[in-house]
Design a protein around this motif. Structure first.
Motif, short mmCIF file in Angstrom:
data_model
loop_
_atom_site.label_atom_id
_atom_site.label_comp_id
_atom_site.label_asym_id
_atom_site.label_seq_id
_atom_site.Cartn_x
_atom_site.Cartn_y
_atom_site.Cartn_z
N ARG A 42 3.24 41.16 43.61
CA ARG A 42 2.70 40.10 43.94
C ARG A 42 2.25 39.47 42.62
N MET A 43 3.57 38.82 42.15
CA MET A 43 3.26 38.29 40.71
C MET A 43 2.42 37.10 40.61
N THR A 44 2.56 36.29 41.64
CA THR A 44 1.52 35.04 41.70
C THR A 44 -0.25 35.51 41.51
N VAL A 45 -0.18 36.34 42.34
CA VAL A 45 -1.78 36.85 42.33
C VAL A 45 -2.07 37.74 41.11
N CYS A 46 -1.17 38.32 40.81
CA CYS A 46 -1.24 39.24 39.50
C CYS A 46 -1.67 38.40 38.38
N PHE A 47 -1.09 37.26 38.15
CA PHE A 47 -1.03 36.47 37.05
C PHE A 47 -2.60 35.76 37.09
N THR A 48 -2.84 35.31 38.59
CA THR A 48 -4.06 34.45 38.78
C THR A 48 -5.37 35.48 38.52
N LEU A 49 -5.21 36.75 38.72
CA LEU A 49 -6.57 37.42 38.56
C LEU A 49 -6.56 37.83 37.06
N LEU A 50 -5.54 37.40 36.08
CA LEU A 50 -5.87 37.82 34.86
C LEU A 50 -6.41 36.87 33.97
N ARG A 51 -6.71 35.65 34.72
CA ARG A 51 -7.07 34.31 34.06
C ARG A 51 -8.62 34.56 33.94
N LYS A 52 -9.50 35.05 34.68
CA LYS A 52 -10.82 34.78 34.41
C LYS A 52 -11.36 36.00 33.34
N PRO A 53 -10.73 37.28 33.53
CA PRO A 53 -11.27 38.28 32.47
C PRO A 53 -11.01 37.88 31.04
#
Length: 299
Positions: A129-140
């Motif tokens: 689920r690559m879109t979600v994977c990359f989206t979740l990396l943004r905040k941290p």
């Protein structure tokens, strides 16, 4: 004493991690992740679980509980007020105590948020689920890391956080971000490459920065930055082919282990500066990461 709200959050955090760790432990088929990326993925799991220990292990209890010696009259005033603890400390002029409570509570909360986002991102990577994977990396990496580095390098940060209206702890210039990375890396004995850190996290002029890639993951169409602009007859991440997904995995497992190591080392240093942690504990945590990086072939 931990207030009821924080106790509830911590209980939810423990339950969430217990559930997620069981998922990960029971999913060693790695879902869709190809063999060549599995060692790097295991290293990332190790590092985020090590960061989790800062929340769950009793040796770091001072992040959750702060003790002060107060006079009897101050204690009575504290008991008889229904105000938030921050407001009570401010009203009573206990600024040093307030700064300590806010500092430690802020660090604890940011660590928890980091764990939530990165662990879910890793799980999404396994499930392709690559879109979600990359989206979740943004905040941290783009937001939380900025605050962590400012806490490490700016002695007046908590004062500004407590007292300045409209103070945005994330909004700083790219040059300031580059400076913060270099100063933090210096505190870590320059173990990392400053240019790599900046390019792969914040550099808007570098196509493979998390700034650009996560922006594309969040938005279907982007046109502000020519480097990451959406091409015609396309939407970001929507029409990804098998080759595209393999390139995404290559990016994640070539770069996130290093960035995650930097984040973990920065957090460890911040915690050791904020609470009473035996130097041997911090040294052991670093040595464990170094051992695991060699075991999994992480450069």
């Amino acid at each position: 004493m931990i207030n009821k709200y924080l106790a509830l959050i911590l209980a939810t955090f423990r339950e969430s991690f217990s559930r997620n760790n069981k998922k990960l432990l029971s999913s060693k088929n790695y879902f869709y992740l190809p063999n060549r990326f599995r060692k790097q993925h295991d290293y990332c799991e190790f590092v985020i679980n090590q960061i989790e220990e800062l929340v769950l292990h009793e040796r770091f209890i001072e992040l959750k509980v702060q003790k002060f010696e107060l006079s009897e009259d101050i204690i009575e005033k504290m008991k008889t007020s229904d105000e938030h603890i921050f407001d009570r400390l401010t009203y009573l002029g206990l600024n040093n105590e307030l700064n300590l409570v806010v500092n430690n509570h802020l660090i604890l909360s940011l660590i928890m948020e980091t764990c939530y986002f990165i662990q879910e991102s890793l799980l999404c990577s396994l499930k392709m689920r690559m879109t979600v994977c990359f989206t979740l990396l943004r905040k941290p990496f783009l937001e939380i890391s900025t605050i962590m580095m400012r806490l490490l390098n700016e002695p007046d940060f908590i004062d500004k956080f407590n007292n300045l209206e409209d103070f945005d702890p994330i909004k700083i210039t790219y040059q300031e971000k580059k400076r913060l990375l270099a100063e933090t890396n210096k505190l870590l004995n320059n173990h990392f490459d400053n240019d790599d850190l900046y390019d792969f996290i914040f550099n808007k002029d570098f196509g493979d920065s998390l700034l650009n890639l996560t922006n594309n993951a969040v938005h279907l169409y982007t046109d502000r930055n020519p480097i990451s602009a959406t091409e015609k007859q396309n939407l970001n991440f929507i029409f990804s082919t098998e080759e595209d997904i393999n390139h995404m995995w290559e990016y994640i497992y070539d770069n996130i282990p290093m960035l995650l190591s930097f984040l973990a080392s920065s957090i460890d240093l911040l915690v050791s500066k904020s609470i009473d942690v035996d130097e041997a504990v911090s040294r052991e945590r670093l040595q464990q990461r170094q051992i695991m990086s060699k075991r999994y072939g992480i450069e």
